[in-house]
Design an enzyme around this catalytic site. Structure first.
Site, PDB file in Angstrom:
ATOM      1  CG  ASP A   1      -1.667   1.190   1.303  1.00 22.28           C
ATOM      2  OD1 ASP A   1      -2.104   1.951   0.190  1.00 22.28           O
ATOM      3  OD2 ASP A   1      -1.882   1.621   2.259  1.00 22.28           O
TER       4      ASP A   1
ATOM      5  CG  ASP B   1      -3.624   4.427  -2.147  1.00 20.22           C
ATOM      6  OD1 ASP B   1      -2.745   3.716  -1.875  1.00 20.22           O
ATOM      7  OD2 ASP B   1      -4.689   4.649  -1.663  1.00 20.22           O
TER       8      ASP B   1
END
Length: 545
Positions: free
Chosen positions: A128, A337
């Site tokens: 992430d 992201d």
């Protein structure tokens, strides 16, 4: 993914029902995936009179030879495909390899096998870029189950501090207790444990526990002959909540953000790598992650926004979009992201993209409130090709960021015939996130030394996809009639009619259109989004390799 205070975004997509695959006859079945070096594959090969895939007496799991053999297998596989791994001693991967895989039943995040501790244990960890902290389920008071129908035949590990001889708690008096103030809990004394709590943007989703230091295993360079043992600090996640207890990152999450607490930062400070890493996202749901990779000399680039208060992650400035034959000029900032599956745009930008895109689609717009996406299009009976406008994001400096796979397909459950497709974009009140699908087909470089985001078209197997002759990467090329000019070789080119888009994974995914689809898009500025959507069915990961 990030804390609510600084808006880290792991938007986990999970289904509220079990995942099964309906066969044509109406029966259900599940396909598990196994690594070729697993015990099950070894036993199966022996039962079929085939050569053993792995000899545990010669190469015990977790040993240096075990990881070397994994790397040799990867290299041989790529060689058969006419490809090769990147050759540099300055690049590191996880000991089990640099491959990642997007697992739809686990929130459609990209996962990698990460090995820590003595004796070592391996965890299936979500990657992430929208958060910083690396944490594992540990000394559990409330963690996800170690087995589940969503995991197939996998049984996850739980990290136990008293079972690793190299594990030691980080105390409040230690320099390693350097969490951002929004994550760090109040210390009662210098000898007390350095406690943390991190809250994520998905509704009621968090991890809390204390920091520990232990060994992380990495493979160095192309050959992987050197297995590096390096101490790092990570979270012993005693309590997880929300999506972490269901299907998102059930076995840990590695934040790859810009804070000192992130793994790339720790590796760079030790002098192991350049302060940069790359992630590649293939349209077959596989990927690659390489620490220390600064990309290629001809990749396109744009500056990262440096503002730790307002933009603590990988944010870039955009000066508009090129959508087919139309150009928009609205400037905005977006977070890049990997922990968000779909792109999310503030209302004004969302409308510019979706309306302009729809004006150039010849298929009829599909109105179905049960679908999670607003802009979907119906295909005619027997139709297998579509024509859609290209989408490029114009970054600061003029480079075009190509959106190569903006669509997801709608398929019938029984015959698996394409019936439509959707523009995979969701609206928000005031947040812009370039999610994983918009990164597909690219190698994206997060260069924290030069403070730039780099990208180029890439297939994740060592092959650059562009066939254009070398040019200045920001130079304009003459546009075809009616097409806005791309500014570099990595921009999208005018598309011919193409096959209908696959439902996220062309070989393993099936959308099941059910009336119970129900997106919950609350108007919170914290992007308090839980998408109970996409009842997707997946056959897990290719054949045995």
């Amino acid at each position: 993914m990030a804390s609510l205070t600084s808006l880290p975004f792991l938007l986990i997509l999970f289904s509220t029902t079990a995942f099964t695959l309906a066969a044509a006859a109406g029966d259900t079945f599940r396909v598990d995936f196994h690594h070729r070096f697993s015990d099950k594959v070894r036993r199966w090969a022996e039962s079929q009179g085939l050569p053993a895939t792995w000899h545990p007496e010669k190469t015990p799991k977790g040993s240096a030879e075990y990881y070397k053999e994994l790397v040799r297998h990867d290299r041989a596989l790529l060689s058969r495909r006419g490809r090769s791994l990147a050759a540099t001693d300055d690049v590191y991967s996880f000991a089990a390899g640099n491959e990642t895989v997007a697992l739809p039943t686990l929130g459609y995040l990209h996962y990698a096998f990460v090995t820590v501790g003595t004796p070592n244990q391996t965890f299936l960890v979500a990657m992430d870029t929208g958060s910083d902290l690396f944490w594992l389920p540990c000394d559990c008071k409330q963690c996800a189950p170690v087995t589940s129908p969503l995991y197939g035949d996998l049984e996850f590990s739980i990290y136990k501090t008293n079972e690793s001889s190299t594990s030691k708690p980080v105390t409040c008096g230690s320099s390693n207790c350097s969490l951002p103030t929004n994550l760090r809990q109040t210390c009662t004394g210098t000898s007390s444990t350095c406690d943390y709590t991190i809250k994520y943007a998905s509704a009621n989703t968090s991890s809390s526990g204390f920091l520990v230091e232990d060994i992380l295993y990495l493979a160095k360079g192309d050959t992987g002959e050197d297995i590096i043992h390096t101490p790092i600090v990570f979270g012993c996640g005693e309590v997880q909540t929300g999506s972490f207890l269901k299907s998102g990152a059930p076995n840990g999450l590695m934040g790859l953000g810009m804070d000192n607490s992130s793994v790339p930062n720790m590796l760079a400070k030790k002098g192991l790598i350049s302060d940069s890493f790359s992630m590649c996202f293939s349209n077959d749901s596989s990927g690659r992650l390489n620490f220390g990779d600064k990309g290629s000399s001809d990749q396109s680039e744009t500056p990262l926004i440096v503002d730790n208060n307002n933009y603590p992650y990988y944010n870039i400035s955009l000066d508009g979009m090129v959508i087919g034959n139309a150009t928009t000029k609205t400037s905005f900032t977006a977070l890049v992201d990997s922990g968000t599956s779909f792109t999310i745009l503030a209302e004004e930008i969302y409308k510019e993209l979706t309306i302009t895109f729809t004006e150039q689609v010849t298929d009829t717009q599909l109105s179905d409130p049960t679908l999670p996406f607003e802009y979907c299009y119906q295909m005619r009976a027997g139709q297998t090709k579509i024509v859609r406008p290209n989408v490029n994001l114009t970054t600061k400096g003029g480079s075009q960021f190509p959106v190569l796979h903006p669509l997801v397909g709608l398929y019938t459950q029984t015959s698996q015939e394409p019936v439509g497709y959707c523009l995979a974009v969701l609206p928000s009140t005031d947040i812009n996130i370039i999610g994983q699908m918009f990164l597909t087909g690219l190698r994206v470089v997060f260069d924290r030394e030069e403070m730039v985001l780099g990208w180029e078209k890439y297939d994740c197997y060592g092959t650059e996809l562009s066939t254009a002759p070398p040019t200045d990467k920001n130079a304009s090329t003459p546009p075809p009639a009616g097409e806005a000019p791309p500014t570099d070789k990595n921009a999208s080119t005018p598309p011919p009619a193409v096959d209908a888009p696959a439902p996220l994974n062309p070989e393993t995914t099936l959308f099941k259109r059910k009336k119970s689809w129900a997106p919950n898009l609350g108007p919170s500025t914290m992007l308090n989004i839980t998408l109970s959507l996409l009842f997707m069915v997946f056959v897990m990961f290719n054949s045995v390799y």
